[in-house]
Design a protein around this motif. Structure first.
Motif, mmCIF file in Angstrom:
data_model
loop_
_atom_site.group_PDB
_atom_site.id
_atom_site.type_symbol
_atom_site.label_atom_id
_atom_site.label_comp_id
_atom_site.label_asym_id
_atom_site.label_seq_id
_atom_site.Cartn_x
_atom_site.Cartn_y
_atom_site.Cartn_z
ATOM 1 N N HIS A 162 0.791 -1.175 -0.159
ATOM 2 C CA HIS A 162 0.041 0.091 0.081
ATOM 3 C C HIS A 162 1.054 1.293 -0.080
ATOM 4 C CE1 HIS A 162 -3.494 2.483 1.850
ATOM 5 N NE2 HIS A 162 -3.270 2.525 0.804
ATOM 6 N N PHE A 163 1.126 1.989 -1.125
ATOM 7 C CA PHE A 163 1.514 3.415 -1.332
ATOM 8 C C PHE A 163 0.532 4.380 -0.900
ATOM 9 C CE2 PHE A 163 4.366 0.577 -2.907
ATOM 10 C CZ PHE A 163 5.457 1.084 -3.409
ATOM 11 N N GLY A 181 -9.918 8.226 -12.094
ATOM 12 C CA GLY A 181 -9.236 7.456 -10.846
ATOM 13 C C GLY A 181 -7.879 6.649 -10.956
ATOM 14 N N GLN A 182 -7.189 7.310 -11.952
ATOM 15 C CA GLN A 182 -5.761 6.475 -12.274
ATOM 16 C C GLN A 182 -4.734 7.436 -11.967
ATOM 17 O OE1 GLN A 182 -6.831 6.438 -16.632
ATOM 18 N NE2 GLN A 182 -7.089 4.390 -16.573
ATOM 19 N N PHE A 183 -3.774 7.101 -11.363
ATOM 20 C CA PHE A 183 -2.613 7.713 -10.740
ATOM 21 C C PHE A 183 -1.559 7.953 -11.946
ATOM 22 C CE2 PHE A 183 -5.016 5.655 -7.078
ATOM 23 C CZ PHE A 183 -5.155 6.738 -6.370
ATOM 24 N N ILE A 224 -2.286 2.436 -4.652
ATOM 25 C CA ILE A 224 -1.901 3.813 -4.242
ATOM 26 C C ILE A 224 -3.261 4.516 -3.671
ATOM 27 C CG2 ILE A 224 -1.149 6.299 -5.299
ATOM 28 C CD1 ILE A 224 0.678 4.637 -7.159
ATOM 29 N N SER A 225 -2.943 5.266 -2.714
ATOM 30 C CA SER A 225 -4.253 6.004 -2.233
ATOM 31 C C SER A 225 -3.605 7.597 -1.953
ATOM 32 C CB SER A 225 -4.658 5.430 -0.750
ATOM 33 O OG SER A 225 -5.247 4.149 -1.159
ATOM 34 N N LEU A 226 -4.602 8.552 -2.486
ATOM 35 C CA LEU A 226 -4.125 9.794 -2.092
ATOM 36 C C LEU A 226 -4.981 10.495 -0.668
ATOM 37 C CD1 LEU A 226 -4.479 11.779 -5.674
ATOM 38 C CD2 LEU A 226 -2.477 11.281 -4.060
ATOM 39 N N ASP A 262 2.452 0.939 3.826
ATOM 40 C CA ASP A 262 3.768 0.552 3.531
ATOM 41 C C ASP A 262 4.849 1.621 3.198
ATOM 42 O OD1 ASP A 262 3.532 -2.463 3.836
ATOM 43 O OD2 ASP A 262 1.978 -2.162 2.152
ATOM 44 N N VAL A 263 4.236 2.330 2.130
ATOM 45 C CA VAL A 263 5.243 3.320 1.680
ATOM 46 C C VAL A 263 4.562 4.777 1.343
ATOM 47 C CG1 VAL A 263 6.807 3.927 -0.280
ATOM 48 C CG2 VAL A 263 6.397 1.482 0.294
ATOM 49 N N ILE A 264 5.192 5.728 1.608
ATOM 50 C CA ILE A 264 4.664 7.007 1.160
ATOM 51 C C ILE A 264 5.809 7.717 0.066
ATOM 52 C CG2 ILE A 264 6.106 8.210 3.051
ATOM 53 C CD1 ILE A 264 3.599 10.175 3.101
ATOM 54 N N ILE A 265 4.844 8.340 -1.026
ATOM 55 C CA ILE A 265 5.417 8.652 -2.300
ATOM 56 C C ILE A 265 5.801 10.300 -2.286
ATOM 57 C CG2 ILE A 265 5.138 9.220 -4.645
ATOM 58 C CD1 ILE A 265 3.275 6.636 -4.761
#
Length: 262
Positions: free
Chosen positions: A35-36, A51-53, A74-76, A92-95
Protein backbone atom coordinates in the motif's frame (compact mmCIF):
# COMPACT_ATOMS: atom_id res chain seq x y z
CA UNK A 1 -13.15 -52.98 0.56
CA UNK A 2 -9.84 -51.88 2.02
CA UNK A 3 -8.51 -51.25 -1.49
CA UNK A 4 -11.51 -48.99 -2.20
CA UNK A 5 -10.91 -47.03 1.01
CA UNK A 6 -7.24 -46.68 0.15
CA UNK A 7 -8.08 -45.16 -3.19
CA UNK A 8 -10.69 -42.95 -1.58
CA UNK A 9 -8.24 -41.80 1.05
CA UNK A 10 -5.65 -41.13 -1.64
CA UNK A 11 -8.11 -39.01 -3.58
CA UNK A 12 -9.04 -37.13 -0.42
CA UNK A 13 -5.38 -36.56 0.38
CA UNK A 14 -4.74 -35.22 -3.12
CA UNK A 15 -7.74 -32.92 -2.76
CA UNK A 16 -6.44 -31.60 0.57
CA UNK A 17 -2.99 -31.01 -0.91
CA UNK A 18 -4.59 -29.12 -3.83
CA UNK A 19 -6.57 -26.80 -1.56
CA UNK A 20 -3.61 -26.20 0.78
CA UNK A 21 -1.44 -25.32 -2.23
CA UNK A 22 -4.16 -23.10 -3.68
CA UNK A 23 -4.68 -21.27 -0.40
CA UNK A 24 -0.94 -20.92 0.06
CA UNK A 25 -0.59 -19.30 -3.36
CA UNK A 26 -3.54 -17.04 -2.63
CA UNK A 27 -2.08 -15.84 0.67
CA UNK A 28 1.31 -15.40 -0.98
CA UNK A 29 -0.30 -13.18 -3.63
CA UNK A 30 -2.02 -11.06 -0.98
CA UNK A 31 1.26 -10.68 0.93
CA UNK A 32 2.88 -9.18 -2.18
CA UNK A 33 0.47 -6.25 -2.44
CA UNK A 34 1.98 -3.08 -0.97
CA UNK A 35 0.00 0.00 0.00
CA UNK A 36 1.54 3.27 -1.23
CA UNK A 37 0.11 6.58 -0.01
CA UNK A 38 0.79 10.21 -0.80
CA UNK A 39 -0.79 13.60 -1.31
CA UNK A 40 -1.60 15.34 -4.58
CA UNK A 41 1.64 16.88 -5.81
CA UNK A 42 1.98 18.34 -9.34
CA UNK A 43 4.06 16.14 -11.66
CA UNK A 44 4.86 13.78 -8.76
CA UNK A 45 1.56 12.16 -7.77
CA UNK A 46 -1.85 13.06 -9.19
CA UNK A 47 -5.19 11.36 -9.87
CA UNK A 48 -7.21 11.90 -13.05
CA UNK A 49 -11.00 11.83 -13.43
CA UNK A 50 -10.94 8.10 -14.10
CA UNK A 51 -9.25 7.43 -10.76
CA UNK A 52 -5.90 6.62 -12.41
CA UNK A 53 -2.69 7.77 -10.77
CA UNK A 54 0.12 9.43 -12.69
CA UNK A 55 3.20 11.56 -12.11
CA UNK A 56 6.86 10.72 -11.63
CA UNK A 57 6.37 9.11 -8.21
CA UNK A 58 3.48 6.97 -9.41
CA UNK A 59 5.41 5.94 -12.54
CA UNK A 60 8.39 4.83 -10.45
CA UNK A 61 6.17 2.85 -8.09
CA UNK A 62 4.26 1.09 -10.88
CA UNK A 63 7.26 0.28 -13.05
CA UNK A 64 9.46 -0.95 -10.22
CA UNK A 65 6.60 -3.06 -8.81
CA UNK A 66 6.03 -4.61 -12.24
CA UNK A 67 9.70 -5.57 -12.52
CA UNK A 68 9.67 -7.03 -9.01
CA UNK A 69 6.51 -9.02 -9.70
CA UNK A 70 4.47 -7.46 -6.89
CA UNK A 71 1.19 -5.56 -6.80
CA UNK A 72 0.74 -2.10 -5.35
CA UNK A 73 -2.25 -0.02 -4.32
CA UNK A 74 -1.95 3.78 -4.34
CA UNK A 75 -4.17 6.04 -2.22
CA UNK A 76 -4.26 9.84 -2.04
CA UNK A 77 -4.79 11.70 1.24
CA UNK A 78 -4.11 15.20 2.57
CA UNK A 79 -0.39 15.47 3.40
CA UNK A 80 -0.87 15.48 7.17
CA UNK A 81 -3.15 12.43 7.14
CA UNK A 82 -0.86 10.45 4.81
CA UNK A 83 2.06 11.10 7.14
CA UNK A 84 0.00 10.08 10.17
CA UNK A 85 -0.84 6.80 8.46
CA UNK A 86 2.86 6.13 8.03
CA UNK A 87 3.51 7.04 11.65
CA UNK A 88 0.85 4.53 12.73
CA UNK A 89 2.06 1.81 10.36
CA UNK A 90 -1.23 1.87 8.40
CA UNK A 91 0.54 1.92 5.01
CA UNK A 92 3.77 0.51 3.59
CA UNK A 93 5.28 3.36 1.58
CA UNK A 94 4.73 7.10 1.18
CA UNK A 95 5.55 8.72 -2.17
CA UNK A 96 7.69 11.84 -2.28
CA UNK A 97 8.17 12.98 1.33
CA UNK A 98 10.84 15.49 2.26
CA UNK A 99 13.32 14.43 4.92
CA UNK A 100 13.16 15.60 8.53
CA UNK A 101 14.51 14.33 11.83
CA UNK A 102 10.98 13.85 13.15
CA UNK A 103 9.92 11.73 10.18
CA UNK A 104 13.09 9.64 10.39
CA UNK A 105 11.72 8.19 13.62
CA UNK A 106 9.08 6.23 11.69
CA UNK A 107 10.32 6.29 8.06
CA UNK A 108 13.22 4.58 6.32
CA UNK A 109 14.04 6.83 3.38
CA UNK A 110 15.02 5.45 0.00
CA UNK A 111 18.71 5.66 -0.85
CA UNK A 112 17.78 7.92 -3.78
CA UNK A 113 15.78 11.12 -4.16
CA UNK A 114 13.88 11.55 -7.41
CA UNK A 115 13.09 15.27 -7.45
CA UNK A 116 14.14 18.52 -5.79
CA UNK A 117 12.08 21.56 -4.76
CA UNK A 118 13.65 24.97 -4.12
CA UNK A 119 11.19 26.24 -1.48
CA UNK A 120 10.95 30.02 -1.22
CA UNK A 121 9.00 32.89 0.28
CA UNK A 122 6.66 34.76 -2.06
CA UNK A 123 5.35 38.28 -1.43
CA UNK A 124 3.11 40.70 -3.31
CA UNK A 125 4.90 42.45 -6.17
CA UNK A 126 4.71 45.88 -4.49
CA UNK A 127 5.83 44.59 -1.10
CA UNK A 128 9.01 46.07 0.33
CA UNK A 129 9.65 43.07 2.57
CA UNK A 130 13.08 41.50 2.42
CA UNK A 131 14.40 38.10 3.45
CA UNK A 132 18.02 37.75 4.54
CA UNK A 133 18.02 34.02 5.12
CA UNK A 134 17.64 34.27 8.89
CA UNK A 135 14.41 32.98 10.44
CA UNK A 136 14.60 35.59 13.19
CA UNK A 137 14.14 38.35 10.62
CA UNK A 138 10.58 37.21 9.85
CA UNK A 139 9.31 36.51 13.38
CA UNK A 140 7.10 39.63 13.27
CA UNK A 141 5.44 38.68 9.97
CA UNK A 142 2.32 36.67 9.14
CA UNK A 143 3.29 33.64 7.08
CA UNK A 144 1.13 31.32 4.99
CA UNK A 145 2.11 27.66 4.55
CA UNK A 146 0.69 24.36 3.33
CA UNK A 147 -0.49 22.04 6.08
CA UNK A 148 1.69 18.92 6.34
CA UNK A 149 4.73 20.22 4.43
CA UNK A 150 8.14 19.83 6.06
CA UNK A 151 10.29 22.90 5.51
CA UNK A 152 13.55 21.57 6.83
CA UNK A 153 14.77 21.02 10.37
CA UNK A 154 16.16 24.57 10.67
CA UNK A 155 12.78 26.15 9.96
CA UNK A 156 10.63 23.49 11.65
CA UNK A 157 12.58 23.83 14.91
CA UNK A 158 11.69 27.53 15.07
CA UNK A 159 8.14 27.52 13.74
CA UNK A 160 6.67 27.83 17.26
CA UNK A 161 8.14 31.34 17.34
CA UNK A 162 6.47 32.27 14.06
CA UNK A 163 2.96 33.39 13.17
CA UNK A 164 2.04 30.71 10.63
CA UNK A 165 -1.38 30.31 9.02
CA UNK A 166 -1.87 26.85 7.49
CA UNK A 167 -4.12 26.05 4.51
CA UNK A 168 -4.67 23.00 2.33
CA UNK A 169 -3.86 24.21 -1.20
CA UNK A 170 -1.60 26.57 -3.15
CA UNK A 171 -4.69 28.39 -4.44
CA UNK A 172 -5.84 29.13 -0.88
CA UNK A 173 -2.30 30.19 -0.01
CA UNK A 174 -2.03 32.87 -2.69
CA UNK A 175 -5.61 34.01 -2.11
CA UNK A 176 -4.62 34.81 1.49
CA UNK A 177 -1.65 36.74 0.17
CA UNK A 178 -3.78 38.75 -2.29
CA UNK A 179 -6.25 39.59 0.47
CA UNK A 180 -3.30 40.68 2.65
CA UNK A 181 -4.20 38.24 5.40
CA UNK A 182 -0.56 37.15 5.37
CA UNK A 183 2.65 38.96 4.47
CA UNK A 184 4.52 36.03 2.97
CA UNK A 185 3.65 32.57 1.68
CA UNK A 186 5.88 29.51 1.33
CA UNK A 187 5.80 27.58 -1.95
CA UNK A 188 7.90 26.02 -4.69
CA UNK A 189 7.76 26.49 -8.50
CA UNK A 190 6.24 23.10 -9.34
CA UNK A 191 3.27 23.64 -7.04
CA UNK A 192 2.80 27.25 -8.16
CA UNK A 193 2.87 26.26 -11.85
CA UNK A 194 -0.25 24.13 -11.46
CA UNK A 195 -2.38 27.17 -10.53
CA UNK A 196 -0.69 30.10 -12.24
CA UNK A 197 1.04 30.95 -15.52
CA UNK A 198 4.62 32.18 -15.21
CA UNK A 199 3.63 35.64 -16.54
CA UNK A 200 0.84 35.94 -13.94
CA UNK A 201 3.18 35.05 -11.09
CA UNK A 202 5.81 37.53 -12.26
CA UNK A 203 3.18 40.26 -12.63
CA UNK A 204 1.51 39.83 -9.21
CA UNK A 205 4.14 38.33 -6.93
CA UNK A 206 7.85 38.20 -6.30
CA UNK A 207 10.01 35.40 -5.00
CA UNK A 208 12.35 36.35 -2.20
CA UNK A 209 15.88 35.01 -2.32
CA UNK A 210 17.74 33.11 -1.04
CA UNK A 211 15.48 30.02 -1.06
CA UNK A 212 14.31 28.90 2.36
CA UNK A 213 15.54 25.39 1.57
CA UNK A 214 15.98 23.02 -1.35
CA UNK A 215 13.99 19.97 -0.38
CA UNK A 216 14.52 16.58 -1.98
CA UNK A 217 11.71 14.05 -2.37
CA UNK A 218 12.15 10.37 -1.50
CA UNK A 219 10.15 7.21 -0.97
CA UNK A 220 9.54 6.57 2.72
CA UNK A 221 9.16 2.98 3.97
CA UNK A 222 7.32 2.27 7.20
CA UNK A 223 9.54 1.18 10.07
CA UNK A 224 6.56 -0.59 11.63
CA UNK A 225 6.40 -3.10 8.78
CA UNK A 226 8.89 -5.73 7.65
CA UNK A 227 10.04 -3.99 4.47
CA UNK A 228 13.84 -4.18 4.54
CA UNK A 229 14.06 -6.74 1.73
CA UNK A 230 11.38 -5.01 -0.33
CA UNK A 231 13.11 -1.63 0.09
CA UNK A 232 16.45 -3.10 -0.95
CA UNK A 233 14.95 -4.66 -4.09
CA UNK A 234 12.92 -1.50 -4.84
CA UNK A 235 16.04 0.69 -4.70
CA UNK A 236 18.08 -1.70 -6.84
CA UNK A 237 15.40 -1.91 -9.54
CA UNK A 238 14.88 1.87 -9.56
CA UNK A 239 18.58 2.45 -10.16
CA UNK A 240 18.57 -0.06 -13.00
CA UNK A 241 15.55 1.56 -14.67
CA UNK A 242 16.88 5.07 -14.13
CA UNK A 243 20.26 4.20 -15.61
CA UNK A 244 18.51 2.82 -18.70
CA UNK A 245 16.83 6.19 -19.33
CA UNK A 246 13.26 5.02 -18.65
CA UNK A 247 12.43 8.11 -16.57
CA UNK A 248 14.08 10.72 -18.80
CA UNK A 249 10.75 12.23 -19.94
CA UNK A 250 9.54 12.79 -16.35
CA UNK A 251 12.87 14.27 -15.27
CA UNK A 252 12.83 16.72 -18.21
CA UNK A 253 9.26 17.80 -17.37
CA UNK A 254 10.25 18.69 -13.81
CA UNK A 255 13.38 20.52 -14.95
CA UNK A 256 11.29 22.51 -17.46
CA UNK A 257 9.04 23.83 -14.68
CA UNK A 258 12.09 24.70 -12.54
CA UNK A 259 13.37 26.78 -15.44
CA UNK A 260 10.23 28.93 -15.79
CA UNK A 261 11.44 31.40 -13.17
CA UNK A 262 8.38 30.99 -10.96
Amino acid sequence: MSSFNHKGNGASLNLIIFFVTFLGLSFSSVAKTYHFVGSSFPLILEENKKGQFHGFGADIAYQVAKKLGVDIKISLYPAKRAMQMMRNGDADVIIGPYKSLERSEFLDYSSFSFYKDPVSFYALKKSKLKWNGKVKSIEHLRIGAIRGWSLGDRFDSKKDNLNINYVGTISQLFTMLELKRVDLVIAHPRAVSRFYEASEVQEKYKKLLPPLIENAGYFGFSKKRDLKEFQKNFEKEYQRLNNSGVFEKQINAIQFVDGLGL
